[in-house]
Design a protein around this motif. Sequence first.
Motif, PDB file in Angstrom:
ATOM      1  N   ILE A  49       1.054  -1.245   0.037  1.00  0.00           N
ATOM      2  CA  ILE A  49      -0.066  -0.167   0.023  1.00  0.00           C
ATOM      3  C   ILE A  49       0.974   1.325   0.208  1.00  0.00           C
ATOM      4  N   PHE A  50       0.863   2.019  -1.098  1.00  0.00           N
ATOM      5  CA  PHE A  50       1.915   3.193  -1.227  1.00  0.00           C
ATOM      6  C   PHE A  50       1.695   4.185  -0.302  1.00  0.00           C
ATOM      7  N   SER A  51       0.479   4.288   0.219  1.00  0.00           N
ATOM      8  CA  SER A  51       0.089   5.419   1.203  1.00  0.00           C
ATOM      9  C   SER A  51       0.794   5.038   2.377  1.00  0.00           C
ATOM     10  N   ILE A  78       9.145  10.153  -2.410  1.00  0.00           N
ATOM     11  CA  ILE A  78       7.915  10.812  -1.614  1.00  0.00           C
ATOM     12  C   ILE A  78       7.710   9.910  -0.606  1.00  0.00           C
ATOM     13  N   LEU A  79       7.835  10.598   0.516  1.00  0.00           N
ATOM     14  CA  LEU A  79       7.682   9.854   2.025  1.00  0.00           C
ATOM     15  C   LEU A  79       6.235  10.261   2.688  1.00  0.00           C
ATOM     16  N   LEU A  80       5.498   9.467   2.603  1.00  0.00           N
ATOM     17  CA  LEU A  80       4.581   9.949   3.538  1.00  0.00           C
ATOM     18  C   LEU A  80       3.778  11.160   3.303  1.00  0.00           C
ATOM     19  N   ASN A 121      -3.247   7.851  -4.269  1.00  0.00           N
ATOM     20  CA  ASN A 121      -3.365   6.610  -3.400  1.00  0.00           C
ATOM     21  C   ASN A 121      -4.826   6.018  -3.740  1.00  0.00           C
ATOM     22  N   ALA A 122      -5.603   6.349  -4.402  1.00  0.00           N
ATOM     23  CA  ALA A 122      -6.751   5.695  -4.852  1.00  0.00           C
ATOM     24  C   ALA A 122      -6.418   4.384  -5.681  1.00  0.00           C
ATOM     25  N   LYS A 123      -5.478   5.032  -6.708  1.00  0.00           N
ATOM     26  CA  LYS A 123      -5.060   4.030  -7.663  1.00  0.00           C
ATOM     27  C   LYS A 123      -3.894   3.369  -7.340  1.00  0.00           C
ATOM     28  N   ASN A 124      -3.323   3.830  -6.005  1.00  0.00           N
ATOM     29  CA  ASN A 124      -1.992   2.830  -5.664  1.00  0.00           C
ATOM     30  C   ASN A 124      -1.141   2.867  -6.600  1.00  0.00           C
ATOM     31  N   ARG A 182       9.757   0.664   3.817  1.00  0.00           N
ATOM     32  CA  ARG A 182       9.174   0.933   5.080  1.00  0.00           C
ATOM     33  C   ARG A 182      10.373   0.504   5.983  1.00  0.00           C
ATOM     34  N   SER A 183      10.787   1.446   6.719  1.00  0.00           N
ATOM     35  CA  SER A 183      11.900   1.249   7.756  1.00  0.00           C
ATOM     36  C   SER A 183      11.744   0.165   8.494  1.00  0.00           C
TER      37      SER A 183
END
Length: 116
Positions: free
Chosen positions: A28-30, A51-53, A73-76, A99-100
């Motif tokens: 999940i990219f978001s 792009i970080l959060l 985010n809708a299209k991930n 994700r760290s």
Amino acid sequence: QVQLVESGGGLVQAGGSLTLSCTSSGIIFSRSAVDWYRQAPGKQREFVASILLDISPDYAESVQGRFVISRDNAKNTVYLQMNSLEPEDTGIYYCRAWRSGDYDYWGQGTQVTVSS
């Protein structure tokens, strides 16, 4: 199985534009940091943009002012809008989602060729 898939590469003349896309199954990219890297022939892979959060995007100095990273985010999906392309931008462009302390995935890359 997690997959990152890049698309949108191609051949463009110097001064032109391309938009790369990175989509994922399983991530999940978001909730992730998503980066773009590139590797030119005979050179090491280098950072392009991130792009970080909710933090402002970050760019390599060589693309600052010409490239824009964004996410839907809708299209991930994460995009890399590349403008005013130069022959030096030629290379394989890779998407990375991480994700760290949790995960770190790379796509297979998409070729971008800028002719002079």
